[in-house]
Motif scaffolding. Structure first.
Motif, short mmCIF file in Angstrom:
data_model
loop_
_atom_site.label_atom_id
_atom_site.label_comp_id
_atom_site.label_asym_id
_atom_site.label_seq_id
_atom_site.Cartn_x
_atom_site.Cartn_y
_atom_site.Cartn_z
N GLY A 42 1.77 17.89 9.39
CA GLY A 42 2.58 17.79 8.19
C GLY A 42 3.26 16.43 8.08
O GLY A 42 3.38 15.87 6.98
N PHE A 43 3.69 15.87 9.21
CA PHE A 43 4.32 14.55 9.21
C PHE A 43 3.31 13.48 8.83
O PHE A 43 3.62 12.58 8.05
CB PHE A 43 4.95 14.25 10.58
N LYS A 44 2.10 13.61 9.34
CA LYS A 44 1.03 12.66 8.97
C LYS A 44 0.75 12.76 7.48
O LYS A 44 0.60 11.73 6.79
CB LYS A 44 -0.23 12.97 9.79
N GLU A 45 0.71 13.97 6.93
CA GLU A 45 0.48 14.17 5.50
C GLU A 45 1.62 13.52 4.69
O GLU A 45 1.39 12.88 3.67
CB GLU A 45 0.40 15.66 5.17
N PHE A 46 2.85 13.68 5.16
CA PHE A 46 4.02 13.08 4.51
C PHE A 46 3.89 11.56 4.49
O PHE A 46 4.06 10.93 3.44
CB PHE A 46 5.29 13.51 5.24
N VAL A 47 3.56 10.96 5.63
CA VAL A 47 3.42 9.50 5.72
C VAL A 47 2.32 9.03 4.77
O VAL A 47 2.50 8.05 4.02
CB VAL A 47 3.14 9.05 7.16
N ASP A 48 1.18 9.71 4.78
CA ASP A 48 0.07 9.34 3.90
C ASP A 48 0.49 9.42 2.43
O ASP A 48 0.16 8.55 1.62
CB ASP A 48 -1.15 10.23 4.14
N TYR A 49 1.23 10.47 2.08
CA TYR A 49 1.66 10.63 0.70
C TYR A 49 2.64 9.53 0.29
O TYR A 49 2.57 9.00 -0.82
CB TYR A 49 2.27 12.01 0.46
N ILE A 50 3.56 9.19 1.17
CA ILE A 50 4.53 8.12 0.88
C ILE A 50 3.80 6.81 0.63
O ILE A 50 4.12 6.07 -0.30
CB ILE A 50 5.58 7.99 2.00
N GLU A 51 2.80 6.52 1.45
CA GLU A 51 2.02 5.28 1.25
C GLU A 51 1.28 5.31 -0.09
O GLU A 51 1.27 4.32 -0.82
CB GLU A 51 1.05 5.08 2.40
N GLU A 52 0.69 6.45 -0.42
CA GLU A 52 -0.01 6.59 -1.69
C GLU A 52 0.96 6.42 -2.86
O GLU A 52 0.67 5.69 -3.82
CB GLU A 52 -0.66 7.98 -1.75
N ALA A 53 2.11 7.06 -2.80
CA ALA A 53 3.11 6.97 -3.86
C ALA A 53 3.60 5.52 -4.01
O ALA A 53 3.79 5.03 -5.13
CB ALA A 53 4.28 7.90 -3.58
N ALA A 54 3.82 4.84 -2.89
CA ALA A 54 4.28 3.45 -2.93
C ALA A 54 3.25 2.56 -3.62
O ALA A 54 3.61 1.71 -4.45
CB ALA A 54 4.56 2.95 -1.52
N ASN A 55 2.00 2.77 -3.30
CA ASN A 55 0.95 1.95 -3.91
C ASN A 55 0.75 2.25 -5.39
O ASN A 55 0.27 1.40 -6.14
CB ASN A 55 -0.36 2.10 -3.14
N GLU A 56 1.12 3.44 -5.83
CA GLU A 56 1.07 3.76 -7.25
C GLU A 56 2.31 3.24 -7.98
O GLU A 56 2.26 2.97 -9.18
CB GLU A 56 0.96 5.27 -7.46
N SER A 57 3.42 3.09 -7.27
CA SER A 57 4.68 2.67 -7.89
C SER A 57 4.84 1.15 -7.97
O SER A 57 5.50 0.65 -8.88
CB SER A 57 5.87 3.25 -7.11
N TRP A 58 4.26 0.44 -7.01
CA TRP A 58 4.37 -1.02 -6.98
C TRP A 58 3.02 -1.63 -6.63
O TRP A 58 2.18 -0.99 -5.99
CB TRP A 58 5.37 -1.47 -5.91
N SER A 59 2.84 -2.88 -6.96
CA SER A 59 1.63 -3.59 -6.52
C SER A 59 1.96 -4.35 -5.24
O SER A 59 3.12 -4.69 -4.98
CB SER A 59 1.15 -4.56 -7.61
N ASN A 60 0.96 -4.57 -4.45
CA ASN A 60 1.08 -5.36 -3.21
C ASN A 60 2.13 -4.83 -2.24
O ASN A 60 2.93 -5.59 -1.70
CB ASN A 60 1.38 -6.83 -3.53
N VAL A 61 2.12 -3.53 -1.97
CA VAL A 61 3.04 -2.96 -0.98
C VAL A 61 2.51 -3.31 0.40
O VAL A 61 1.37 -3.00 0.74
CB VAL A 61 3.16 -1.44 -1.15
N VAL A 62 3.35 -3.98 1.18
CA VAL A 62 2.98 -4.38 2.54
C VAL A 62 4.06 -3.87 3.49
O VAL A 62 5.20 -4.33 3.44
CB VAL A 62 2.87 -5.92 2.65
#
Length: 126
Positions: A42-62
């Motif tokens: 579940g924690f891995k799923e949370f991390v993956d989702y946060i990364e996905e959401a960040a990339n949809e919310s902003w460009s060039n998330v590093v």
């Protein structure tokens, strides 16, 4: 706005230029501590989702380590409620101390804060 609710009651909303954490059951004004624990998967799923959401919310998330107060996610100031909140990463979860008078938002990220949050989340997965 896209919304995902995790089994532990954490609600993650995201739109252009913002990722917002809320509680599925809402929040009472003076209620401030919220602990969201995950299973290892579940924690891995949370991390993956946060990364996905960040990339949809902003460009060039590093993902990068915080080097200033502006990029450190540990403290969050909510202008609407004129109060601070805090966010801590635990072993398999997160602890949020929400702005005191807030009745909805537990935490809201900007781009620099989400980059440092993802950086630290990835370190926890190793």
């Amino acid at each position: 706005m896209k919304v995902k609710t995790f089994d532990n009651g954490l609600v993650v909303k995201h739109r252009k230029s913002a990722i917002i954490f809320e509680n599925e059951q809402g929040k009472k004004e003076r209620e401030d501590k919220f602990l969201y624990e995950f299973t290892k998967d579940g924690f891995k799923e949370f991390v993956d989702y946060i990364e996905e959401a960040a990339n949809e919310s902003w460009s060039n998330v590093v993902p990068k380590e915080a080097h200033s107060l502006g990029s450190d996610y540990a403290e969050y100031y909510d202008r609407k409620y004129d109060a601070n909140g805090d966010l801590y990463i635990k072993e398999n979860g997160i602890l949020i101390i929400a702005p005191y008078w807030s009745v909805d938002t537990l935490y809201q990220f900007n781009k620099p804060k989400i980059q440092s949050f993802i950086y630290d989340l990835r370190k926890k997965l190793i």
